[in-house]
Design an enzyme around this catalytic site. Sequence first.
Site, mmCIF file in Angstrom:
data_model
loop_
_atom_site.group_PDB
_atom_site.id
_atom_site.type_symbol
_atom_site.label_atom_id
_atom_site.label_comp_id
_atom_site.label_asym_id
_atom_site.label_seq_id
_atom_site.Cartn_x
_atom_site.Cartn_y
_atom_site.Cartn_z
ATOM 1 C CE LYS A 11 -3.820 -2.442 2.239
ATOM 2 N NZ LYS A 11 -4.907 -2.389 3.239
ATOM 3 C CG PHE A 59 -13.086 1.466 7.022
ATOM 4 C CD1 PHE A 59 -12.630 0.898 5.842
ATOM 5 C CD2 PHE A 59 -13.721 0.641 7.945
ATOM 6 C CE1 PHE A 59 -12.802 -0.446 5.570
ATOM 7 C CE2 PHE A 59 -13.905 -0.719 7.675
ATOM 8 C CZ PHE A 59 -13.441 -1.253 6.493
ATOM 9 C CG ASN A 114 -3.700 -2.716 6.707
ATOM 10 O OD1 ASN A 114 -3.573 -2.297 5.560
ATOM 11 N ND2 ASN A 114 -4.688 -3.506 7.072
ATOM 12 C CG HIS A 117 -5.219 -6.589 -0.582
ATOM 13 N ND1 HIS A 117 -6.473 -6.613 -0.013
ATOM 14 C CD2 HIS A 117 -5.242 -7.507 -1.600
ATOM 15 C CE1 HIS A 117 -7.223 -7.507 -0.663
ATOM 16 N NE2 HIS A 117 -6.500 -8.055 -1.625
#
Length: 144
Positions: A11, A59, A114, A117
């Site tokens: 990401k 979100f 985070n 993925h």
Amino acid sequence: MAGTKTLTIIKPGAVRNEYVGPILAKINANGFHIAALKLIRLTKEQAERFYSVHREKHFFRSLINFMTSGQVVVAILEKENAVAEYRKLMGATDPLKAEKGTIRKLFAENIERNAVHGSDSDENAEIECNFFFARSERFSNFDT
Ligand code: GDP
């Protein structure tokens, strides 16, 4: 029989922090073959389509803004039982809950940013690999 491929996205936060190399090294060290790889910037339309199952979540807007905020690396990873094996290496969605040594524990900033993925089923792995890669861009160790 469990499938042999999964899709990962490194990401934007992790790309910005120059974690592409360390994350790919960890992926290789854990026995995954990189069958396809590219650095791209997702459009808003692509990110919304990719995460469409989360459209109603609180979100969603924030996630789309984040995922389009910079470059991402997309890759097809191969290994026996790839989806489950990669989810184990990736760690829990929330890095605070991720196990020691997992990619998210090591490289994530928070539950949204985070680091990576990973597909959550063989069916979605198939869809997600097709989302990003043409057949001519894949170099599988499993297909004959
Ligand atoms: P994953 O399969 O572990 O990536 O988790 P999900 O499919 O549930 O969520 C997709 C992505 O949405 C996650 O990887 C996070 O980037 C983001 N996300 C999930 N839950 C939350 C949350 O509670 N808050 C925020 N801000 N982002 C979240």
